[in-house]
Design a protein around this motif. Structure first.
Motif, short mmCIF file in Angstrom:
data_model
loop_
_atom_site.label_atom_id
_atom_site.label_comp_id
_atom_site.label_asym_id
_atom_site.label_seq_id
_atom_site.Cartn_x
_atom_site.Cartn_y
_atom_site.Cartn_z
N ARG A 132 0.86 -1.18 0.00
CA ARG A 132 0.00 0.00 0.00
C ARG A 132 0.90 1.24 0.00
O ARG A 132 1.80 1.36 0.84
N GLN A 157 1.15 5.74 -0.84
CA GLN A 157 0.43 7.00 -1.02
C GLN A 157 0.98 7.68 -2.27
O GLN A 157 2.18 7.84 -2.41
N SER A 210 -11.59 10.56 -5.05
CA SER A 210 -11.77 9.97 -3.74
C SER A 210 -12.21 11.04 -2.78
O SER A 210 -12.03 12.23 -3.01
N MET A 214 -5.67 6.29 -3.06
CA MET A 214 -4.72 5.25 -2.72
C MET A 214 -4.51 4.33 -3.92
O MET A 214 -5.46 3.94 -4.59
N PRO A 217 -8.65 -0.43 -5.97
CA PRO A 217 -9.29 -0.01 -4.72
C PRO A 217 -9.55 -1.19 -3.80
O PRO A 217 -9.67 -2.33 -4.25
N GLU A 234 -13.08 1.53 0.56
CA GLU A 234 -12.50 2.77 0.05
C GLU A 234 -13.59 3.63 -0.59
O GLU A 234 -14.52 3.14 -1.22
N THR A 251 -18.81 3.62 -1.86
CA THR A 251 -17.79 2.84 -1.19
C THR A 251 -17.60 1.54 -1.96
O THR A 251 -18.53 1.01 -2.57
#
Length: 253
Positions: free
Chosen positions: A15, A17, A31, A36, A114, A118, A192
């Motif tokens: 993961r 950023q 988002s 992400m 995703p 999220e 979501t």
């Protein structure tokens, strides 16, 4: 986490950023907060055409990898955005009868994948009585909010061919007036992520659209290797114009 795919690509998912404004192909992704992405470590054999021999070798390899992976779905991984960096490449090898060079390359690819829960922003693209509402994220459209993940009291208007929802603004005494709101095509929505599913029988990478010759008749059905399922079921989700920036009353429906 290490996995080996049938396509002989070895990957490690982490993961990370990312700044979406600094990445290629990112227009259209949205988002509720920071977007992400996933960093996938891949290994592939790259064929470098002679026209690129005058460029820096690493730069030329990156160009070829971006051409292959950017904007395309790799089953089990996600949709490629751009090559983040190359960590290793072997010496170039020439094959008889082929003017190109070949190298094995290890590289990190930024992909859009995703995760459940999220928050994503998109636009309504289509409506279907059985499949629900299709949401476009700009460069990826195989996103569906099925009827079971719409808000309660959602119904399909067979005349307008749109989904609609009855919403009621209630005051502190529980009094309110019901209003029917349509999920109009082109409207901004928040959703979501419920799940991300892959068809691992598809050879990677796979383009988000398939070209066809219109003279041959209607296009054949296409099964995309990545499907995102979303939800409008919670407060604050669905069409953004349903939710005033400052609302003194709870909204039910």
């Amino acid at each position: 986490m290490l996995r080996t795919l049938s396509c002989s690509l070895t990957l490690r998912l982490d993961r990370i950023q990312c700044n979406p404004t600094g990445a290629v192909w990112c227009d259209g992704f949205g988002s509720g907060g920071d977007v992400m992405f996933v960093l996938a470590e891949l290994r592939d054999a790259v064929r470098l055409i002679p026209e690129l021999f005058n460029k820096d070798y690493g730069t030329a390899l990156t160009s070829m990898l971006n051409e292959k992976y950017a904007g395309r779905v790799v089953p089990g991984i996600g949709m490629g955005i751009q090559v983040h960096n190359i960590t290793y490449y072997s010496d170039a090898v020439l094959h008889p009868g082929d003017g190109a060079s070949f190298s094995t390359v290890n590289f990190n690819l930024i992909v859009f994948r995703p995760f459940p829960g999220e928050l994503l922003r998109g636009k309504i693209k289509a409506s279907d009585v059985e499949k629900g509402v299709q949401v476009s994220l700009g460069v990826f459209d195989n996103v569906w909010v099925p009827p079971g993940h719409l808000r309660q009291k959602a119904t399909f208007d067979s005349v307008e061919k749109l989904w609609t929802n009855e919403l009621t603004y209630e005051d502190d005494d529980g009094n309110g007036e019901a209003e029917r709101n349509y999920l109009d095509h082109g409207g901004d929505v928040l959703m979501t992520v419920v799940s991300v599913e892959f068809d691992l029988t598809t050879k990677p990478p796979f383009e988000n659209s398939t070209a066809y010759d219109p003279r041959s008749g209607p296009p054949p059905p296409v099964t995309l290797p990545m499907t995102i399922t979303g939800s409008f079921a919670e407060d604050g989700l669905g069409p953004t114009n349903w939710w005033p920036e400052e609302c003194d009353y709870p909204l039910s429906g």
